[in-house]
Scaffold this motif. Structure first.
Motif, mmCIF file in Angstrom:
data_model
loop_
_atom_site.group_PDB
_atom_site.id
_atom_site.type_symbol
_atom_site.label_atom_id
_atom_site.label_comp_id
_atom_site.label_asym_id
_atom_site.label_seq_id
_atom_site.Cartn_x
_atom_site.Cartn_y
_atom_site.Cartn_z
ATOM 1 N N ALA A 45 -10.222 0.357 -16.007
ATOM 2 C CA ALA A 45 -9.773 1.707 -16.379
ATOM 3 C C ALA A 45 -9.168 2.426 -15.182
ATOM 4 O O ALA A 45 -8.129 3.085 -15.292
ATOM 5 C CB ALA A 45 -10.945 2.510 -16.943
ATOM 6 N N THR A 48 -5.574 1.206 -14.467
ATOM 7 C CA THR A 48 -4.505 1.353 -15.459
ATOM 8 C C THR A 48 -3.262 2.088 -14.936
ATOM 9 O O THR A 48 -2.152 1.760 -15.367
ATOM 10 C CB THR A 48 -5.009 2.059 -16.730
ATOM 11 N N VAL A 165 -0.875 1.085 -21.538
ATOM 12 C CA VAL A 165 -1.743 2.184 -21.100
ATOM 13 C C VAL A 165 -1.717 3.316 -22.119
ATOM 14 O O VAL A 165 -2.763 3.854 -22.509
ATOM 15 C CB VAL A 165 -1.311 2.705 -19.712
ATOM 16 N N SER A 168 -3.451 2.318 -25.477
ATOM 17 C CA SER A 168 -4.914 2.252 -25.416
ATOM 18 C C SER A 168 -5.556 3.629 -25.335
ATOM 19 O O SER A 168 -6.775 3.751 -25.468
ATOM 20 C CB SER A 168 -5.350 1.423 -24.200
ATOM 21 N N SER A 169 -4.739 4.667 -25.108
ATOM 22 C CA SER A 169 -5.294 6.011 -24.949
ATOM 23 C C SER A 169 -5.139 6.880 -26.191
ATOM 24 O O SER A 169 -5.864 7.870 -26.341
ATOM 25 C CB SER A 169 -4.623 6.712 -23.762
ATOM 26 N N TYR A 173 -10.803 2.253 -29.596
ATOM 27 C CA TYR A 173 -11.020 0.808 -29.550
ATOM 28 C C TYR A 173 -11.749 0.405 -30.817
ATOM 29 O O TYR A 173 -12.746 1.015 -31.191
ATOM 30 C CB TYR A 173 -11.827 0.460 -28.301
ATOM 31 N N ALA A 180 -10.531 -5.184 -23.970
ATOM 32 C CA ALA A 180 -9.901 -3.860 -23.893
ATOM 33 C C ALA A 180 -10.921 -2.731 -23.921
ATOM 34 O O ALA A 180 -10.568 -1.580 -24.167
ATOM 35 C CB ALA A 180 -8.901 -3.698 -25.022
ATOM 36 N N SER A 183 -10.665 0.971 -22.168
ATOM 37 C CA SER A 183 -10.029 2.192 -22.672
ATOM 38 C C SER A 183 -11.031 3.329 -22.862
ATOM 39 O O SER A 183 -10.646 4.498 -22.879
ATOM 40 C CB SER A 183 -9.333 1.911 -23.998
ATOM 41 N N THR A 186 -10.626 5.387 -19.883
ATOM 42 C CA THR A 186 -9.272 5.815 -19.525
ATOM 43 C C THR A 186 -9.013 7.215 -20.062
ATOM 44 O O THR A 186 -9.243 7.482 -21.237
ATOM 45 C CB THR A 186 -8.219 4.845 -20.093
ATOM 46 N N SER A 225 0.773 2.373 -32.802
ATOM 47 C CA SER A 225 -0.636 2.713 -32.622
ATOM 48 C C SER A 225 -1.194 3.409 -33.856
ATOM 49 O O SER A 225 -2.319 3.125 -34.295
ATOM 50 C CB SER A 225 -0.811 3.608 -31.388
ATOM 51 N N LEU A 240 -3.201 -5.018 -28.143
ATOM 52 C CA LEU A 240 -2.684 -4.391 -26.930
ATOM 53 C C LEU A 240 -1.733 -5.335 -26.198
ATOM 54 O O LEU A 240 -0.672 -4.928 -25.728
ATOM 55 C CB LEU A 240 -3.846 -4.001 -26.003
#
Length: 262
Positions: A45, A48, A165, A168-169, A173, A180, A183, A186, A225, A240
């Motif tokens: 994290a 990233t 990045v 994943s934000s 998850y 992953a 995240s 993050t 996403s 991802l």
């Protein structure tokens, strides 16, 4: 430990760049002793923001190969570039793309999709999907290599890892444990720093036209996403990696078309 908490900024940069490089590629890089004392997901994290720098490093290698083997035919040169592009990631992202195709095409709900994606066996749809995607990427590489815009080979992997990045934000998850899982740690600072680094690199490599490519990449990332959130409640390491692959191809395509229109 966050980057801003480090007393020695360069050492922290080296530490987290090392983590990002080993997480995203198979390139050998020494593990620093401090990494063994920290949760690996937290280390990733913190790394990233440097994902785009790893992409930039891969792009430099691709650019070098482009010139070193420029005497070959465009087909053979493109095959070498594509092969190295797959090799340097250990084919991990391509494997994720195949698993994603299998899961999304065969699963009816979140649970079934995740079960199919976790299956070690690859289905026919996954094989066909990877074949067609690699064929597309080969054609894009050939067109870029035959044009005067080979700098796209540097920016494409950079933008692709920036998209990972961002992706994943924006959505959660979907699993309890996995590659992953980072995240969860993050935050907005990591996304903003990653975006700043990518934008600066893009302007240095391609000029201000790179910001248009980033806009396209970011838009695709958000739409994809949201689709994943609707279908399976979030993302996984497979999706991802697949996102990074698709965004690399998108940058090659959009950059090539933009150069032709100017």
């Amino acid at each position: 430990m966050k980057l801003e908490d480090c007393k020695f900024k360069f050492y922290c940069f080296l530490r987290y760049f090392s983590v990002a490089l080993r997480f995203l590629t198979i390139l050998p890089f020494p593990e620093l002793k401090e990494e063994r004392k920290t949760d690996f997901s937290l280390e990733v994290a913190n790394s990233t923001p440097f994902f785009p720098l790893v992409g930039f490093f891969i792009g430099i290698l691709l650019f070098f190969i482009y010139f070193a083997f420029g005497f070959l035919s465009s087909d053979l040169l493109s095959l070498i570039l594509l092969s190295f592009w797959i090799f340097v990631t250990g084919a991990l992202h391509i494997d994720g793309f195949a698993d994603m195709i299998d899961g999304l095409s065969g699963g009816k709900d979140r649970k079934e999709i995740l079960q199919i994606m976790q299956d070690a066996h690859l289905g026919a749809k996954g094989v066909a999907g990877v074949f067609l995607f690699l064929l597309l990427k080969f054609i894009l590489i050939k067109n870029v290599a035959s044009s005067s815009n080979a700098l796209l080979f540097i920016f494409s992997p950079c933008a692709g890892r920036w998209g990972m990045v961002v992706g994943s934000s924006v959505i959660p998850y979907a699993k309890k444990k996995g590659m992953a899982e980072f995240s969860s740690f993050t935050g907005l600072k990591e996304v903003l720093l990653s975006t700043f680094i990518t934008a600066v690199l893009g302007v240095l490599i391609l000029g201000f036209s790179s910001l248009f490519l980033l806009l396209i990449t970011g838009g695709f990332c958000l739409l994809f996403s949201l689709y994943l959130k609707k279908r399976m409640g979030g993302f996984t390491g497979d999706t991802l990696g697949a996102l990074g692959e698709m965004e690399e191809a998108l940058v090659l395509l959009a950059g090539f078309l933009l150069a032709r229109s100017i």
